[in-house]
Design a protein around this motif. Sequence first.
Motif, mmCIF file in Angstrom:
data_model
loop_
_atom_site.group_PDB
_atom_site.id
_atom_site.type_symbol
_atom_site.label_atom_id
_atom_site.label_comp_id
_atom_site.label_asym_id
_atom_site.label_seq_id
_atom_site.Cartn_x
_atom_site.Cartn_y
_atom_site.Cartn_z
ATOM 1 N N ASP A 39 0.844 -1.188 0.000
ATOM 2 C CA ASP A 39 0.000 0.000 0.000
ATOM 3 C C ASP A 39 0.884 1.245 0.000
ATOM 4 O O ASP A 39 1.940 1.273 0.635
ATOM 5 C CB ASP A 39 -0.901 -0.014 1.242
ATOM 6 N N GLY A 40 0.447 2.284 -0.694
ATOM 7 C CA GLY A 40 1.202 3.528 -0.743
ATOM 8 C C GLY A 40 0.651 4.542 0.235
ATOM 9 O O GLY A 40 -0.568 4.650 0.412
ATOM 10 N N VAL A 41 1.552 5.315 0.886
ATOM 11 C CA VAL A 41 1.145 6.321 1.868
ATOM 12 C C VAL A 41 1.686 7.684 1.438
ATOM 13 O O VAL A 41 2.878 7.830 1.163
ATOM 14 C CB VAL A 41 1.667 5.967 3.273
ATOM 15 N N PHE A 42 0.808 8.691 1.391
ATOM 16 C CA PHE A 42 1.195 10.056 1.050
ATOM 17 C C PHE A 42 1.335 10.883 2.331
ATOM 18 O O PHE A 42 0.430 10.888 3.177
ATOM 19 C CB PHE A 42 0.147 10.722 0.156
ATOM 20 N N THR A 43 2.466 11.564 2.492
ATOM 21 C CA THR A 43 2.654 12.498 3.598
ATOM 22 C C THR A 43 3.180 13.817 3.046
ATOM 23 O O THR A 43 3.724 13.857 1.928
ATOM 24 C CB THR A 43 3.663 11.964 4.636
ATOM 25 N N VAL A 44 3.009 14.888 3.810
ATOM 26 C CA VAL A 44 3.562 16.185 3.420
ATOM 27 C C VAL A 44 4.471 16.680 4.527
ATOM 28 O O VAL A 44 4.241 16.405 5.710
ATOM 29 C CB VAL A 44 2.457 17.224 3.138
ATOM 30 N N ASN A 45 5.511 17.413 4.143
ATOM 31 C CA ASN A 45 6.468 17.976 5.092
ATOM 32 C C ASN A 45 6.935 19.313 4.529
ATOM 33 O O ASN A 45 7.806 19.363 3.669
ATOM 34 C CB ASN A 45 7.637 17.014 5.284
ATOM 35 N N ILE A 46 6.294 20.396 5.029
ATOM 36 C CA ILE A 46 6.581 21.722 4.480
ATOM 37 C C ILE A 46 6.720 22.741 5.605
ATOM 38 O O ILE A 46 6.298 22.498 6.735
ATOM 39 C CB ILE A 46 5.472 22.189 3.512
ATOM 40 N N HIS A 66 4.045 18.605 9.207
ATOM 41 C CA HIS A 66 4.344 17.228 8.809
ATOM 42 C C HIS A 66 3.107 16.388 9.080
ATOM 43 O O HIS A 66 2.780 16.122 10.232
ATOM 44 C CB HIS A 66 5.549 16.695 9.596
ATOM 45 N N ARG A 67 2.409 15.963 8.036
ATOM 46 C CA ARG A 67 1.144 15.265 8.217
ATOM 47 C C ARG A 67 1.024 14.068 7.280
ATOM 48 O O ARG A 67 1.550 14.077 6.160
ATOM 49 C CB ARG A 67 -0.039 16.196 7.911
ATOM 50 N N HIS A 91 -0.267 8.267 20.144
ATOM 51 C CA HIS A 91 -1.193 8.317 19.018
ATOM 52 C C HIS A 91 -1.532 9.722 18.520
ATOM 53 O O HIS A 91 -1.342 10.020 17.343
ATOM 54 C CB HIS A 91 -2.489 7.578 19.391
ATOM 55 N N LEU A 92 -2.028 10.586 19.396
ATOM 56 C CA LEU A 92 -2.529 11.879 18.941
ATOM 57 C C LEU A 92 -1.423 12.799 18.419
ATOM 58 O O LEU A 92 -1.537 13.358 17.324
ATOM 59 C CB LEU A 92 -3.294 12.558 20.087
ATOM 60 N N VAL A 93 -0.336 12.942 19.186
ATOM 61 C CA VAL A 93 0.752 13.828 18.752
ATOM 62 C C VAL A 93 1.464 13.297 17.506
ATOM 63 O O VAL A 93 1.731 14.066 16.576
ATOM 64 C CB VAL A 93 1.749 14.075 19.907
ATOM 65 N N PRO A 94 1.776 11.991 17.409
ATOM 66 C CA PRO A 94 2.394 11.506 16.168
ATOM 67 C C PRO A 94 1.533 11.756 14.930
ATOM 68 O O PRO A 94 2.061 11.984 13.839
ATOM 69 C CB PRO A 94 2.564 10.003 16.426
ATOM 70 N N PHE A 95 0.217 11.715 15.093
ATOM 71 C CA PHE A 95 -0.649 11.926 13.925
ATOM 72 C C PHE A 95 -0.757 13.404 13.568
ATOM 73 O O PHE A 95 -0.523 13.805 12.420
ATOM 74 C CB PHE A 95 -2.049 11.357 14.195
ATOM 75 N N HIS A 98 -9.977 6.829 11.198
ATOM 76 C CA HIS A 98 -9.824 5.826 10.139
ATOM 77 C C HIS A 98 -8.453 5.164 10.215
ATOM 78 O O HIS A 98 -8.332 3.934 10.079
ATOM 79 C CB HIS A 98 -10.020 6.499 8.776
ATOM 80 N N GLN A 99 -7.420 5.966 10.457
ATOM 81 C CA GLN A 99 -6.069 5.399 10.536
ATOM 82 C C GLN A 99 -5.916 4.517 11.771
ATOM 83 O O GLN A 99 -5.328 3.425 11.699
ATOM 84 C CB GLN A 99 -5.025 6.518 10.583
ATOM 85 N N ARG A 100 -6.456 4.966 12.898
ATOM 86 C CA ARG A 100 -6.320 4.172 14.125
ATOM 87 C C ARG A 100 -7.021 2.826 14.011
ATOM 88 O O ARG A 100 -6.576 1.838 14.603
ATOM 89 C CB ARG A 100 -6.896 4.961 15.313
ATOM 90 N N GLN A 101 -8.114 2.771 13.258
ATOM 91 C CA GLN A 101 -8.826 1.505 13.095
ATOM 92 C C GLN A 101 -7.982 0.471 12.358
ATOM 93 O O GLN A 101 -8.215 -0.734 12.507
ATOM 94 C CB GLN A 101 -10.125 1.720 12.326
#
Length: 398
Positions: A36-43, A51-52, A123-127, A146-149
Amino acid sequence: MAKTFSKLTRPEMRKLPPGGKINEHGITFEKSASGDGVFTVNIMVDGQRIHRVVGRESDGTTRTQAEAFIEKVRSDAKNDRLALPKGRKVALSMREAAAKYLDRLKLEGGKDLKMKRQRLDLHLVPFFGDYPLNKISGFDVERYKHQRQKEPVSVRPRGKIIVRAVNKITNAKPSTINRELAVLSHLFNKAVEWGWMDRRPAKINRFSEGHGRITYLTVDQVNRLVECAKADANPQIYPFIVIGLETAMRKSEILSIRREDIDLQRRVIYIPKAKAGAREQPITEHLGEFLASYADALQPGNPWLFPSPGAKAGHTVDVRKPFRRVVAAAGLDPDQILRHTLRHTAITHLVQAGVDLPTVKRISGHKTLAMVERYSHQNGSHIQAAMNKLQARFKLAS
């Protein structure tokens, strides 16, 4: 002007091997081991690093959505600059707010700090990371849910923490995620109260947990358990079980009882750090007599009812091993009958005995009546008995 991508293209993303990643224009595409591919941004936006995690390919996330996310963040920042009064401080990031939140709560004597810190740090801060607290939207909260599930959770077989193998993954339960959302909601409320932001940024919709089946012991099982506890080599397991059954107190509340907090004349135990706030726990006449003799037999000068000189806290903090041993000796399943089952058993039998729910709530120390109502659905014999009483009152002819 739209950016031109030379590396982060569809053909290149398809060719990417598991574990590989491509970075371009602040967007990262990484291929997980599952494919599976995961998209993140870091600006960087207005001196803040954003960073999300934007989302997964399997959820329909595309590079275009990652670009749109970056554009929205920059547009929001620009609008804020135009609207903010001169000299206004930059909004706190989730990471900064979480740290200040925990520090403030500690000074205020906040409750359940250990679990709040764990839910934030794991969980909360890393996300949410460095995203501004006042910019978290309802959509962001739904993405978090959705991600935590989909994330595997830790399990505890025989006292060790491990993560299950890929083919045996256990996903986070709705109740677990709801506890995390409760911390986020409390952080929002406190941030408004402390003047960090003007209003809550998002509505938080929690999962419906349902009632589920509450495991409790029958009277016969209680008697077997108590007899086996008396015969066990551990001198603390019998009083622990007796207190649990006759008060519905939680494990941590029982083990941290101070001898000075037991008022035998009024038949109450003072609990300074109960889950719902300090309270007085009513006790039975039998338990009062038992505690009087048990406390007299303890070594003088020790303040704890369950002393443990080698423990950092000065008292016993867990009785898991002897409890499992006693449960097994009573012919019960140690994986099904847990220490918290004592609390469930006491509350269920109070309800089945016909005690009104507000009184049960007073005894159990629950925050709300709704939390007690779950127990009224266990074994409806007491409900049928109530209907029989109604029938006897009217004596209507057929």
